[in-house]
Design a protein around this motif. Sequence first.
Motif, PDB file in Angstrom:
ATOM      1  N   PRO A 146       7.363  38.748  -9.207  1.00 19.73           N
ATOM      2  CA  PRO A 146       6.036  38.396  -8.642  1.00 19.73           C
ATOM      3  C   PRO A 146       5.608  39.205  -7.563  1.00 19.73           C
ATOM      4  CG  PRO A 146       7.929  36.956  -8.012  1.00 19.73           C
ATOM      5  CD  PRO A 146       8.601  37.956  -8.871  1.00 19.73           C
ATOM      6  N   GLY A 147       4.206  39.012  -7.382  1.00 22.45           N
ATOM      7  CA  GLY A 147       3.617  39.785  -6.369  1.00 22.45           C
ATOM      8  C   GLY A 147       2.471  39.293  -5.762  1.00 22.45           C
ATOM      9  N   ILE A 148       1.657  39.653  -4.679  1.00 27.81           N
ATOM     10  CA  ILE A 148       0.584  39.469  -4.299  1.00 27.81           C
ATOM     11  C   ILE A 148      -0.535  40.568  -4.670  1.00 27.81           C
ATOM     12  CG2 ILE A 148      -0.802  38.876  -2.227  1.00 27.81           C
ATOM     13  CD1 ILE A 148       2.058  38.562  -0.778  1.00 27.81           C
ATOM     14  N   LEU A 149      -1.768  39.875  -5.374  1.00 27.97           N
ATOM     15  CA  LEU A 149      -2.597  40.725  -5.643  1.00 27.97           C
ATOM     16  C   LEU A 149      -3.757  40.725  -4.482  1.00 27.97           C
ATOM     17  CD1 LEU A 149      -4.353  42.373  -7.997  1.00 27.97           C
ATOM     18  CD2 LEU A 149      -5.483  40.392  -8.652  1.00 27.97           C
ATOM     19  N   LYS A 150      -4.262  41.771  -3.947  1.00 24.63           N
ATOM     20  CA  LYS A 150      -5.088  41.685  -2.914  1.00 24.63           C
ATOM     21  C   LYS A 150      -6.427  42.710  -3.191  1.00 24.63           C
ATOM     22  CE  LYS A 150      -1.394  41.551   0.545  1.00 24.63           C
ATOM     23  NZ  LYS A 150      -0.955  41.925   1.908  1.00 24.63           N
ATOM     24  N   THR A 151      -7.430  42.486  -2.682  1.00 23.11           N
ATOM     25  CA  THR A 151      -8.700  43.350  -2.764  1.00 23.11           C
ATOM     26  C   THR A 151      -8.311  44.318  -1.866  1.00 23.11           C
ATOM     27  OG1 THR A 151      -9.786  42.119  -1.141  1.00 23.11           O
ATOM     28  CG2 THR A 151     -10.129  41.603  -3.398  1.00 23.11           C
ATOM     29  N   VAL A 152      -8.738  45.613  -2.449  1.00 22.14           N
ATOM     30  CA  VAL A 152      -8.460  47.006  -1.534  1.00 22.14           C
ATOM     31  C   VAL A 152      -9.323  46.922  -0.563  1.00 22.14           C
ATOM     32  CG1 VAL A 152      -8.965  49.332  -1.917  1.00 22.14           C
ATOM     33  CG2 VAL A 152      -7.884  48.383  -3.558  1.00 22.14           C
ATOM     34  N   ARG A 153     -10.419  46.272  -0.259  1.00 21.61           N
ATOM     35  CA  ARG A 153     -11.320  46.330   0.753  1.00 21.61           C
ATOM     36  C   ARG A 153     -11.750  45.011   1.091  1.00 21.61           C
ATOM     37  NH1 ARG A 153     -13.184  51.421   1.236  1.00 21.61           N
ATOM     38  NH2 ARG A 153     -14.712  50.730   2.944  1.00 21.61           N
ATOM     39  N   MET A 154     -12.081  44.556   2.452  1.00 19.06           N
ATOM     40  CA  MET A 154     -12.611  43.329   3.012  1.00 19.06           C
ATOM     41  C   MET A 154     -11.871  42.119   3.112  1.00 19.06           C
ATOM     42  SD  MET A 154     -15.758  44.632   3.990  1.00 19.06           S
ATOM     43  CE  MET A 154     -16.529  43.047   4.293  1.00 19.06           C
ATOM     44  N   GLY A 155     -10.687  42.363   2.695  1.00 20.85           N
ATOM     45  CA  GLY A 155      -9.696  41.041   2.970  1.00 20.85           C
ATOM     46  C   GLY A 155      -9.093  40.966   4.333  1.00 20.85           C
ATOM     47  N   TYR A 156      -9.139  39.550   4.923  1.00 21.36           N
ATOM     48  CA  TYR A 156      -8.590  39.307   6.121  1.00 21.36           C
ATOM     49  C   TYR A 156      -8.083  37.860   6.138  1.00 21.36           C
ATOM     50  CZ  TYR A 156     -13.314  37.530   7.144  1.00 21.36           C
ATOM     51  OH  TYR A 156     -14.472  36.933   7.311  1.00 21.36           O
ATOM     52  N   ASP A 157      -7.373  37.323   7.167  1.00 17.57           N
ATOM     53  CA  ASP A 157      -7.043  35.953   7.093  1.00 17.57           C
ATOM     54  C   ASP A 157      -6.810  35.439   5.969  1.00 17.57           C
ATOM     55  OD1 ASP A 157      -7.185  36.134  10.093  1.00 17.57           O
ATOM     56  OD2 ASP A 157      -9.251  35.392  10.048  1.00 17.57           O
ATOM     57  N   LYS A 175      -7.885  35.844   3.151  1.00 19.94           N
ATOM     58  CA  LYS A 175      -8.908  35.915   2.104  1.00 19.94           C
ATOM     59  C   LYS A 175      -8.708  37.323   1.138  1.00 19.94           C
ATOM     60  CE  LYS A 175     -12.353  33.600   5.045  1.00 19.94           C
ATOM     61  NZ  LYS A 175     -11.578  33.631   6.060  1.00 19.94           N
ATOM     62  N   GLY A 176      -9.114  37.019  -0.209  1.00 17.71           N
ATOM     63  CA  GLY A 176      -8.998  38.260  -1.177  1.00 17.71           C
ATOM     64  C   GLY A 176      -7.835  38.426  -1.589  1.00 17.71           C
ATOM     65  N   GLN A 177      -6.805  37.512  -1.420  1.00 17.93           N
ATOM     66  CA  GLN A 177      -5.479  37.541  -2.008  1.00 17.93           C
ATOM     67  C   GLN A 177      -4.894  36.416  -2.756  1.00 17.93           C
ATOM     68  OE1 GLN A 177      -2.282  37.536   1.309  1.00 17.93           O
ATOM     69  NE2 GLN A 177      -4.233  38.647   2.394  1.00 17.93           N
ATOM     70  N   VAL A 178      -4.188  36.886  -3.628  1.00 17.27           N
ATOM     71  CA  VAL A 178      -3.732  35.672  -4.764  1.00 17.27           C
ATOM     72  C   VAL A 178      -2.190  36.042  -5.014  1.00 17.27           C
ATOM     73  CG1 VAL A 178      -3.869  34.265  -6.862  1.00 17.27           C
ATOM     74  CG2 VAL A 178      -5.920  35.237  -5.573  1.00 17.27           C
ATOM     75  N   ARG A 179      -1.385  34.944  -4.924  1.00 20.76           N
ATOM     76  CA  ARG A 179       0.073  35.136  -5.320  1.00 20.76           C
ATOM     77  C   ARG A 179       0.059  34.956  -6.924  1.00 20.76           C
ATOM     78  NH1 ARG A 179       4.436  32.873  -0.900  1.00 20.76           N
ATOM     79  NH2 ARG A 179       3.210  33.697   0.879  1.00 20.76           N
ATOM     80  N   VAL A 180       0.829  35.878  -7.479  1.00 22.43           N
ATOM     81  CA  VAL A 180       0.899  35.906  -8.921  1.00 22.43           C
ATOM     82  C   VAL A 180       2.372  35.968  -9.282  1.00 22.43           C
ATOM     83  CG1 VAL A 180      -1.413  36.522  -9.409  1.00 22.43           C
ATOM     84  CG2 VAL A 180       0.556  38.269  -9.236  1.00 22.43           C
ATOM     85  N   ARG A 181       2.895  35.022 -10.245  1.00 22.51           N
ATOM     86  CA  ARG A 181       4.089  34.988 -10.618  1.00 22.51           C
ATOM     87  C   ARG A 181       4.670  35.833 -11.826  1.00 22.51           C
ATOM     88  NH1 ARG A 181       4.535  28.588 -10.999  1.00 22.51           N
ATOM     89  NH2 ARG A 181       2.515  29.049 -12.092  1.00 22.51           N
ATOM     90  N   ASP A 182       3.443  36.005 -12.635  1.00 22.63           N
ATOM     91  CA  ASP A 182       3.975  36.665 -14.013  1.00 22.63           C
ATOM     92  C   ASP A 182       2.435  37.524 -14.441  1.00 22.63           C
ATOM     93  OD1 ASP A 182       2.180  34.570 -15.258  1.00 22.63           O
ATOM     94  OD2 ASP A 182       3.804  33.549 -15.555  1.00 22.63           O
TER      95      ASP A 182
END
Length: 406
Positions: A158-169, A171-178
């Motif tokens: 599992p991992g964390i998907l993050k936008t390359v730009r503009m994410g903070y606090d 925002k712009g990220q999601v935990r994914v298991r598969d």
Amino acid sequence: MTTHPKPAQPRQPLLPNTPASCLGIMGGGQLGRMFAQAAQAMGYQVAVLEPEAGCPAAQVADQHIQAGYENHPGLMALAKVSKAVTTEFENVPAESLKLLAQTSFVAPAAACVSIAQDRLAEKHFFTRCGATTHVYPAPHWGITSQDDVAKVSDDLLPGILKTVRMGYDGKGQVRVRDRAELATAFAGMNGQVCVLEKMLPLAYEVSVLVARGVDGEAVVYPIAENVHRDGILFTTIAPSIHVTDAVASKAQAAALHIIAEMGYVGVLCIEFFVLKDGSLVVNEMAPRPHNSGHYTIDACITSQFQQQVRALAQLPLGDVRQHSAAAMLNLLGDVWYEGNTDTMREPAWDQVLAIPGAHLHLYGKVEARRARKMGHITFVAMTMPAAQANLSKACAILGIAAPEWA
């Protein structure tokens, strides 16, 4: 992205209390406000470029240029009155900083800010620095299309998907298991370039605050330890109660190498993960003072904002010694609401300020909204247990679930 360290240069100080001693800042939020207050205390005038009327920094600045960050007339107005310009947030357009640098001293430089604006560029830079520091970012993979999702190694999930730009606090990220969750999450990013980071067995997170002058002088603050709730910084304690001397030295040495490798001038905050096996992973950096460094205002000889002024004005950097244990509590707009209702009331600041060692900092934001940063309180004490206990007392008064101190 490849960067090359800028050679150190002799300082050309912009002295305070002269007709020309005006410092400019891009951005009108709370970091700009605290920078302005520190600069004015040292005898400088401050001009703020910010499109929002009545913003926190404009409330205290000597001059507010109400214009967008890419507005050419606004940028020229800022350059005309400011001999030196800095930024209070990392997403200021790099091209605007380049334009300002044609006539004003700009720190940090556009090239440095550009690295911090792009998570992939940042990770590539950290990886290159790791050849010297032996501190690397988490395993990761850039994703620009669903084809890249199919190429992701199983080891990264599992991992964390993050936008390359503009994410903070958070925002712009999601935990994914598969892989299926990854594909769904990436589709929800609406075509933004992303990076997948492997989830690691995290023990705790620390921040290293470091500053560097144009002459190459660099200083590093004590290690701060952070706890987040819902992706937003909740508490910071400094010095860290868990970090070992060996890990602290390694993190501080890595921070000093990173700031020198960029040829960076100004205040830089670098977040690290300490894993359960004691190893150190570099996470991300902010090219400016940082929420986790607010404790320095009340607990250190030189605050991070005074340090930012010194670096920008090309003055000698200040003493980073910490004179008191500190526990900082972020104040979100939620504390203005009565429980889970929509009923609003003013928090009991009189009760909070009756707690020994309490330093209240409110940012001048007119509207309290849930999850919006409205201020912070730093509790200083002779010992860390005393500072932590007083922070917990404030949580009880404000209706916040107290941290579970370990």
